[in-house]
Design a protein around this motif. Structure first.
Motif, PDB file in Angstrom:
ATOM      1  N   LEU A  47      26.844  23.641 -26.987  1.00  0.00           N
ATOM      2  CA  LEU A  47      26.615  22.278 -27.454  1.00  0.00           C
ATOM      3  C   LEU A  47      27.475  21.983 -28.685  1.00  0.00           C
ATOM      4  O   LEU A  47      28.125  20.936 -28.761  1.00  0.00           O
ATOM      5  N   ASP A  48      27.509  22.911 -29.631  1.00  0.00           N
ATOM      6  CA  ASP A  48      28.305  22.729 -30.847  1.00  0.00           C
ATOM      7  C   ASP A  48      29.793  22.594 -30.533  1.00  0.00           C
ATOM      8  O   ASP A  48      30.517  21.883 -31.221  1.00  0.00           O
ATOM      9  N   ALA A  49      30.255  23.281 -29.492  1.00  0.00           N
ATOM     10  CA  ALA A  49      31.668  23.257 -29.113  1.00  0.00           C
ATOM     11  C   ALA A  49      31.973  22.131 -28.129  1.00  0.00           C
ATOM     12  O   ALA A  49      33.088  22.055 -27.608  1.00  0.00           O
ATOM     13  N   ASP A  50      30.982  21.276 -27.874  1.00  0.00           N
ATOM     14  CA  ASP A  50      31.126  20.149 -26.947  1.00  0.00           C
ATOM     15  C   ASP A  50      31.475  20.623 -25.531  1.00  0.00           C
ATOM     16  O   ASP A  50      32.265  19.997 -24.838  1.00  0.00           O
ATOM     17  N   VAL A  55      21.283  19.385 -19.509  1.00  0.00           N
ATOM     18  CA  VAL A  55      20.159  20.222 -19.924  1.00  0.00           C
ATOM     19  C   VAL A  55      19.016  19.974 -18.950  1.00  0.00           C
ATOM     20  O   VAL A  55      18.679  18.817 -18.668  1.00  0.00           O
ATOM     21  N   LEU A  56      18.432  21.043 -18.433  1.00  0.00           N
ATOM     22  CA  LEU A  56      17.250  20.956 -17.578  1.00  0.00           C
ATOM     23  C   LEU A  56      16.149  21.774 -18.233  1.00  0.00           C
ATOM     24  O   LEU A  56      16.292  22.979 -18.406  1.00  0.00           O
ATOM     25  N   ARG A  70      22.930  12.952 -28.606  1.00  0.00           N
ATOM     26  CA  ARG A  70      22.257  12.015 -27.698  1.00  0.00           C
ATOM     27  C   ARG A  70      22.249  12.583 -26.288  1.00  0.00           C
ATOM     28  O   ARG A  70      23.243  13.131 -25.817  1.00  0.00           O
ATOM     29  N   LEU A  71      21.128  12.403 -25.632  1.00  0.00           N
ATOM     30  CA  LEU A  71      20.958  12.812 -24.241  1.00  0.00           C
ATOM     31  C   LEU A  71      20.471  11.604 -23.458  1.00  0.00           C
ATOM     32  O   LEU A  71      19.739  10.775 -23.991  1.00  0.00           O
ATOM     33  N   GLU A  72      20.860  11.512 -22.191  1.00  0.00           N
ATOM     34  CA  GLU A  72      20.339  10.443 -21.345  1.00  0.00           C
ATOM     35  C   GLU A  72      19.646  11.065 -20.149  1.00  0.00           C
ATOM     36  O   GLU A  72      20.098  12.074 -19.610  1.00  0.00           O
ATOM     37  N   LEU A 112      18.578  16.123 -18.185  1.00  0.00           N
ATOM     38  CA  LEU A 112      19.254  15.242 -19.143  1.00  0.00           C
ATOM     39  C   LEU A 112      20.762  15.504 -19.145  1.00  0.00           C
ATOM     40  O   LEU A 112      21.200  16.626 -18.885  1.00  0.00           O
ATOM     41  N   ARG A 113      21.517  14.473 -19.440  1.00  0.00           N
ATOM     42  CA  ARG A 113      22.982  14.583 -19.554  1.00  0.00           C
ATOM     43  C   ARG A 113      23.341  14.420 -21.017  1.00  0.00           C
ATOM     44  O   ARG A 113      22.807  13.561 -21.718  1.00  0.00           O
ATOM     45  N   VAL A 114      24.287  15.244 -21.487  1.00  0.00           N
ATOM     46  CA  VAL A 114      24.784  15.128 -22.855  1.00  0.00           C
ATOM     47  C   VAL A 114      25.711  13.912 -22.908  1.00  0.00           C
ATOM     48  O   VAL A 114      26.633  13.791 -22.111  1.00  0.00           O
ATOM     49  N   VAL A 115      25.426  12.993 -23.828  1.00  0.00           N
ATOM     50  CA  VAL A 115      26.227  11.783 -23.987  1.00  0.00           C
ATOM     51  C   VAL A 115      27.394  12.108 -24.927  1.00  0.00           C
ATOM     52  O   VAL A 115      27.186  12.596 -26.038  1.00  0.00           O
TER      53      VAL A 115
END
Length: 180
Positions: free
Chosen positions: A126-129, A134-135, A159-161, A176-179
């Protein structure tokens, strides 16, 4: 290109493992989960943290002990570690660098998922994009202490959608999807 998916079971109070990495809390809640079965079928490679790879197994003393998804998956595994073992482990590649591990896992996964297992590796991705989705399988239990889903004091807001919500009693699956 392969998508990076972090999947985990989590207590209502946000823990994916109990104190010391204890996973026995999850054993009573293991059972059919069509969403996780679908993820296992679409997963082509695993990126696993060293503590998760060598840690406690919720399937201990059950069929599928020591196997990914309790035996519901097989394929290439890439373990991120600073200290690879001296002896090889069949089907497992030990990698010391996050970007190399992600690249190799994505290559192995083709157009499927790389399933990330382990809270610390997921946070690094996540930190490294590098994390796409995420489930979380939310389980109706309060652990009170342990390993958090994402623990990063001073970290940034991400942000997650929602992609989807499904029920697999007793769990509720949040996809969820990482925005970006």
């Amino acid at each position: 290109m392969a998508r990076m998916l972090y999947s985990a079971s989590m207590s209502i109070d946000g823990f994916i493992a109990g104190p010391g990495g204890d996973m026995s809390w999850l054993t009573p809640y293991l059972g059919p989960n069509p969403t996780m079965d679908d993820v296992a079928a679409r997963t082509r490679a695993l990126l696993v943290g060293r503590r998760t790879f060598g840690g406690d197994d919720p399937y201990r003393d059950l069929p599928g002990e020591g196997e990914a998804f309790g035996g519901g998956w097989s394929g290439p595994q890439f373990v991120l570690t600073h200290h690879p073992p001296a002896d090889p482990v069949p089907g497992v590649t030990f990698v010391t660098d996050l970007h190399t591990a992600v690249t190799r896992a994505r290559e192995a996964a083709g157009d499927g998922y790389v399933n990330v297992l382990g809270g610390d590796v997921a946070r690094q991705c996540l930190d490294a994009d590098l994390l796409d989705e995420v489930l979380v399988c939310v389980v109706p239990v309060l652990l009170g202490d342990g390993v958090r889903l994402f623990d990063h004091p001073g970290g940034r807001t991400v942000r997650l959608e929602p992609v989807g919500v499904s029920e697999a009693p007793p769990a509720t699956n949040l996809w969820l999807r990482v925005v970006r």
